[in-house]
Design an enzyme around this catalytic site. Structure first.
Site, mmCIF file in Angstrom:
data_model
loop_
_atom_site.group_PDB
_atom_site.id
_atom_site.type_symbol
_atom_site.label_atom_id
_atom_site.label_comp_id
_atom_site.label_asym_id
_atom_site.label_seq_id
_atom_site.Cartn_x
_atom_site.Cartn_y
_atom_site.Cartn_z
ATOM 1 N N ASP A 143 37.849 34.255 32.698
ATOM 2 C CA ASP A 143 36.659 34.832 32.680
ATOM 3 C C ASP A 143 36.565 36.248 33.538
ATOM 4 O OD1 ASP A 143 33.816 35.578 32.999
ATOM 5 O OD2 ASP A 143 33.406 33.658 33.783
ATOM 6 N N GLU A 171 52.402 53.834 52.595
ATOM 7 C CA GLU A 171 53.196 52.429 52.647
ATOM 8 C C GLU A 171 54.059 52.470 51.295
ATOM 9 O OE1 GLU A 171 51.631 48.426 52.440
ATOM 10 O OE2 GLU A 171 49.502 49.433 52.662
ATOM 11 N N CYS A 183 48.048 49.447 55.517
ATOM 12 C CA CYS A 183 46.812 50.194 54.890
ATOM 13 C C CYS A 183 46.232 51.080 56.403
ATOM 14 C CB CYS A 183 45.934 49.429 54.631
ATOM 15 S SG CYS A 183 46.385 48.674 52.937
ATOM 16 N N THR A 233 44.400 43.520 41.994
ATOM 17 C CA THR A 233 43.957 44.304 43.324
ATOM 18 C C THR A 233 45.066 45.456 43.254
ATOM 19 O OG1 THR A 233 45.241 43.157 44.870
ATOM 20 C CG2 THR A 233 42.895 42.582 44.481
ATOM 21 N N SER A 236 45.691 36.481 54.286
ATOM 22 C CA SER A 236 45.448 38.000 54.367
ATOM 23 C C SER A 236 43.644 38.248 54.561
ATOM 24 C CB SER A 236 45.932 38.984 53.507
ATOM 25 O OG SER A 236 45.429 38.910 52.097
ATOM 26 N N HIS A 254 38.034 49.169 55.254
ATOM 27 C CA HIS A 254 39.097 48.981 54.309
ATOM 28 C C HIS A 254 39.061 48.175 53.106
ATOM 29 C CE1 HIS A 254 43.008 48.823 52.733
ATOM 30 N NE2 HIS A 254 43.173 47.408 52.912
ATOM 31 N N LYS A 313 32.006 40.843 51.862
ATOM 32 C CA LYS A 313 31.963 39.795 52.909
ATOM 33 C C LYS A 313 32.301 40.279 54.335
ATOM 34 C CE LYS A 313 34.218 36.360 49.691
ATOM 35 N NZ LYS A 313 35.172 35.351 49.657
ATOM 36 N N ASN A 351 42.830 49.233 44.908
ATOM 37 C CA ASN A 351 43.307 49.347 46.230
ATOM 38 C C ASN A 351 44.299 50.776 46.290
ATOM 39 O OD1 ASN A 351 43.990 48.998 49.061
ATOM 40 N ND2 ASN A 351 44.962 47.207 48.933
ATOM 41 N N SER A 382 47.735 45.316 57.280
ATOM 42 C CA SER A 382 48.527 44.043 57.140
ATOM 43 C C SER A 382 49.415 44.038 58.288
ATOM 44 C CB SER A 382 48.776 43.625 55.949
ATOM 45 O OG SER A 382 47.943 43.064 54.836
HETATM 46 P P1 HMG Z 1 42.668 34.523 43.552
HETATM 47 O O1 HMG Z 1 43.523 33.389 44.391
HETATM 48 O O2 HMG Z 1 43.162 34.691 42.132
HETATM 49 O O3 HMG Z 1 41.340 34.550 43.517
HETATM 50 O O4 HMG Z 1 43.103 35.878 44.363
HETATM 51 P P2 HMG Z 1 40.290 33.206 43.919
HETATM 52 O O5 HMG Z 1 40.610 32.128 43.182
HETATM 53 O O6 HMG Z 1 40.448 33.113 45.262
HETATM 54 O O7 HMG Z 1 39.035 33.908 43.169
HETATM 55 C C1 HMG Z 1 38.778 35.199 43.844
HETATM 56 C C2 HMG Z 1 36.965 34.900 43.976
HETATM 57 O O8 HMG Z 1 36.297 34.998 42.508
HETATM 58 C C3 HMG Z 1 36.556 33.757 44.771
HETATM 59 O O9 HMG Z 1 35.336 33.986 45.307
HETATM 60 C C4 HMG Z 1 36.185 32.943 43.452
HETATM 61 O O10 HMG Z 1 35.174 32.000 43.752
HETATM 62 C C5 HMG Z 1 35.644 33.971 42.521
HETATM 63 P P3 HMG Z 1 35.352 33.756 47.039
HETATM 64 O O11 HMG Z 1 35.380 32.048 46.988
HETATM 65 O O12 HMG Z 1 36.339 34.271 47.538
HETATM 66 O O13 HMG Z 1 34.156 34.073 47.468
HETATM 67 N N1 HMG Z 1 35.433 33.449 40.978
HETATM 68 C C6 HMG Z 1 34.493 33.872 40.368
HETATM 69 N N2 HMG Z 1 33.558 34.673 40.537
HETATM 70 C C7 HMG Z 1 32.354 34.727 39.460
HETATM 71 N N3 HMG Z 1 32.615 34.161 38.132
HETATM 72 C C8 HMG Z 1 34.099 33.471 37.935
HETATM 73 C C9 HMG Z 1 34.892 33.431 39.126
HETATM 74 N N4 HMG Z 1 36.307 32.875 39.044
HETATM 75 C C10 HMG Z 1 36.582 32.888 40.323
HETATM 76 N N5 HMG Z 1 34.225 33.271 36.689
HETATM 77 C C11 HMG Z 1 43.168 37.293 46.225
HETATM 78 C C12 HMG Z 1 42.127 36.472 45.320
HETATM 79 C C13 HMG Z 1 42.232 38.112 47.239
HETATM 80 C C14 HMG Z 1 43.586 36.136 47.177
HETATM 81 C C15 HMG Z 1 44.138 38.077 45.474
HETATM 82 O O14 HMG Z 1 43.618 39.126 44.784
HETATM 83 C C16 HMG Z 1 45.308 38.620 46.479
HETATM 84 O O15 HMG Z 1 46.168 37.986 47.021
HETATM 85 N N6 HMG Z 1 45.072 40.087 46.736
HETATM 86 C C17 HMG Z 1 46.275 40.506 47.588
HETATM 87 C C18 HMG Z 1 46.091 40.625 48.914
HETATM 88 C C19 HMG Z 1 44.783 41.297 49.439
HETATM 89 O O16 HMG Z 1 44.093 41.985 48.745
HETATM 90 N N7 HMG Z 1 44.346 40.819 50.620
HETATM 91 C C20 HMG Z 1 43.155 41.172 51.361
HETATM 92 C C21 HMG Z 1 43.092 41.252 52.872
HETATM 93 S S1 HMG Z 1 44.908 42.003 53.605
HETATM 94 C C22 HMG Z 1 44.186 43.649 53.373
HETATM 95 O O17 HMG Z 1 43.212 44.346 52.872
HETATM 96 C C23 HMG Z 1 45.649 44.614 53.559
HETATM 97 C C24 HMG Z 1 46.032 45.222 52.140
HETATM 98 O O18 HMG Z 1 45.449 46.129 51.520
HETATM 99 C C25 HMG Z 1 47.436 45.691 52.396
HETATM 100 C C26 HMG Z 1 47.866 46.621 53.466
HETATM 101 O O19 HMG Z 1 47.223 46.557 54.609
HETATM 102 O O20 HMG Z 1 48.859 47.398 53.369
HETATM 103 C C27 HMG Z 1 46.173 44.163 50.981
#
Ligand code: HMG
Length: 387
Positions: A30, A80, A112, A153, A202, A234, A243, A273, A306
Site C-alpha cells: 500500500d 558519511e 548523520c 528511506t 535505531s 534530523h 514522532k 534522507n 547513529s
Molecule cells: P518497516 O519495518 O518496513 O516499516 O521500516 P514498518 O512496518 O515499521 O512501518 C512503518 C510505519 O508505517 C509504521 O508506523 C506502520 O504502522 C505504518 P509506526 O508504527 O512506526 O507509527 N504503516 C502504514 N501507515 C499507513 N498505511 C499503511 C501502512 N502500513 C504500515 N498501509 C523503518 C521502517 C524505519 C524501520 C525502515 O525504514 C528503516 O529501517 N530505515 C532505516 C533506518 C532509519 O531510518 N532509522 C531512523 C532512526 S536512526 C537515524 O535517524 C540515523 C540515520 O539517519 C543514519 C545516520 O545517522 O547516519 C538512519
C-alpha cells in the site's frame, strides 16, 4: 560574547528521483505505508557521475559566487559517504570551486551528526578569528540495500553553509545538550557500499537520545520548550520527526504544536534522507516555507548520528535573513526534477564496474555544472563544465 553562526546556506539535490509510489507498486504494498507511515514522497537519485563531492560543489557554488573566497581559510566537509579513506572530500572541491591555496581542508565523520560537530567547532573558531569564515558542507548519498526495510528511506543532497561572526542568517546559541552511547543501530564497515542497520532499534535510540540531549540542554541553562517558535529535527524520514516532536513535548509536559515542526519537513519529504545534510535541509525548509517573517524567532534543533551521538541546540533567526536565502533557486532545483521508472532506478542504484588499472568513464547523467568524469586507475577525476 561574540555572535557567531550562519551567514549563508545553499542546497543541492540530483535532478532525478524515484517516487515512493513506484517503489510501493513494485513491492506490491500500500503506497500509504510510505506517504503516511514513514511520511516520504520521493527518493533523490544521483547519476553515476554524481557523488558527495559533486553535490557539495553544486551546493557551495552560489555561496562562492556571492561572497568570494577571500575570507575563507577553512573548508569542513561533513559526510558519511566520502569517496576516499585518506584524502578529504573537500580537497576534490579545491579546483572545482577555485579555492585559494592558503586554506585548510578537513573531512568529519560521525554518521548523520558530524555537520553539527563541525558547526560548533566553526563557531568557536571564528570567534577566535573574527576576520575569517569557514565553508562548511554537509553532503551525502543515503543508499540502502534493495528490498531492505531501509530502501524507502534513501535520498541524496548537500547543504553548504558559510560560518562567520555577526551572522546574517542564524545566530547559533552558546548552550547545547549532548548525548553519546556506543550502540550498533546503523553502521557501514569499510568493505561495504551500503550500511547495516537495525531499523526498529535505531528509531528507539533516536528517541532516547532526543530526551537525553534535551535534558542535558535544559540542565546547562537552555530555553524552555515553549520559548521556541520552530523545531527542526534530523529527518531520516519525516514521520520520525513528527514522532520526535510529540515525544519532546511529552518530556517537557506540554501539548505538541505540530505546526512548529511541519515546515521543516517539506523539503525532506521530497529528497529523502540526506544524512549529514538532513537537519540543515530542515532548517532551510523552515526558513523558506514560512510566509511569516521569522526575524528574531528561536529554533530548537536536534541533530542525531547513529552509533550514536546527538545534540540539542538552538539558533535565533537574524533580522533581514531573507536577503541571504534563495527559495526560488531551491524550489526550482526540486521542481525541475524528473521521475525515473523502477528499472531506471535499479540501473542508477548499481555502481558502474570499475576497470582495474585503467580508465572507467562515467555516463554523462548529471545536469549540473560539476560531474565525476571517471575513475582512472583508482584516481577520481572531476570536471567543471564551465572550467
Ligand atoms: P518497516 O519495518 O518496513 O516499516 O521500516 P514498518 O512496518 O515499521 O512501518 C512503518 C510505519 O508505517 C509504521 O508506523 C506502520 O504502522 C505504518 P509506526 O508504527 O512506526 O507509527 N504503516 C502504514 N501507515 C499507513 N498505511 C499503511 C501502512 N502500513 C504500515 N498501509 C523503518 C521502517 C524505519 C524501520 C525502515 O525504514 C528503516 O529501517 N530505515 C532505516 C533506518 C532509519 O531510518 N532509522 C531512523 C532512526 S536512526 C537515524 O535517524 C540515523 C540515520 O539517519 C543514519 C545516520 O545517522 O547516519 C538512519
Amino acid at each position: 560574547m561574540v555572535s557567531t553562526g550562519l551567514s549563508a546556506m545553499s542546497f543541492y539535490t540530483p535532478h532525478r528521483y524515484v517516487s515512493l509510489d513506484t517503489l510501493a507498486e513494485h513491492h506490491g504494498i500500500d503506497p500509504a505505508k510510505f506517504s503516511k507511515g514513514i511520511g516520504q514522497e520521493k527518493i533523490a537519485m544521483p547519476g553515476h557521475d554524481e557523488d558527495a563531492v559533486t553535490l557539495a560543489a553544486e551546493a557551495a557554488r552560489p555561496i562562492i559566487d556571492r561572497f568570494g573566497t577571500d575570507d575563507i581559510d577553512t573548508v569542513l566537509f561533513a559526510t558519511e559517504s566520502g569517496v576516499d579513506q585518506a584524502k578529504s572530500a573537500g580537497i576534490f572541491l579545491h579546483d572545482l570551486l577555485g579555492l585559494p591555496n592558503n586554506i585548510r581542508h578537513v573531512e568529519l565523520k560521525q554518521a548523520c551528526y558530524s555537520a553539527t560537530g563541525a558547526l560548533q567547532m566553526s563557531c568557536a573558531y571564528v570567534a577566535r578569528k573574527p576576520d575569517k569564515k569557514i565553508l562548511l558542507i554537509a553532503s551525502d548519498v543515503a543508499r540502502y540495500d534493495l528490498d531492505s526495510s531501509g530502501e524507502a528511506t534513501q535520498g541524496a543532497g548537500a547543504v553548504a553553509m558559510l560560518i562567520s561572526t555577526e551572522p546574517k542568517l542564524l545566530e547559533i546559541g552558546p548552550i547545547s545538550g549532548l548525548f553519546t552511547e556506543d550502540i550498533m543501530d546503523f553502521w557501514r564497515p569499510n568493505d561495504r557500499r551500503t550500511p547495516l542497520f537495525d531499523g526498529k532499534l535505531s528509531a528507539l535510540r533516536y528517541m532516547k537520545a532526543l530526551v537525553e540531549a534535551w535534558r542535558d540542554y535544559r540542565a546547562n541553562g537552555g530555553s524552555q520548550y515553549d520559548e521556541f517558535d520552530r523545531f527542526c529535527y534530523h529527518l531520516p524520514f519525516s514521520r520520525l520527526g513528527e514522532k520526535a516532536h510529540s515525544h519532546l513535548a511529552k518530556e517537557a509536559e506540554v501539548a505538541a504544536d505540530m505546526g512548529k515542526a511541519l515546515p521543516g519537513m517539506i523539503y525532506n519529504r521530497q529528497v529523502g534522507n540526506s544524512y549529514t545534510a538532513s537537519i540543515y535541509l530542515a532548517i532551510l525548509s523552515t526558513l523558506e516555507n514560512s510566509d511569516e517573517d521569522l526575524s528574531g524567532s528561536r529554533l530548537g534543533l536536534f541533530s542525531y548520528g547513529s552509533g550514536a551521538t546527538a545534540e540539542f541546540f538552538d539558533a535565533t533567526v537574524v533580522p533581514g535573513y531573507r536577503e541571504y536565502l534563495a527559495p526560488e533557486r531551491h524550489r526550482e532545483i526540486l521542481n525541475r526534477r524528473k521521475a525515473v521508472s523502477y528499472d531506471e532506478y535499479i540501473a542508477l542504484w548499481h555502481a558502474v564496474p570499475e576497470a582495474e588499472g585503467a580508465m572507467t568513464s562515467m555516463p554523462d547523467e548529471a545536469v549540473g555544472r560539476y560531474r565525476l568524469t571517471g575513475i582512472d586507475d583508482k584516481k577520481r577525476i572531476y570536471t567543471d563544465r564551465q572550467g
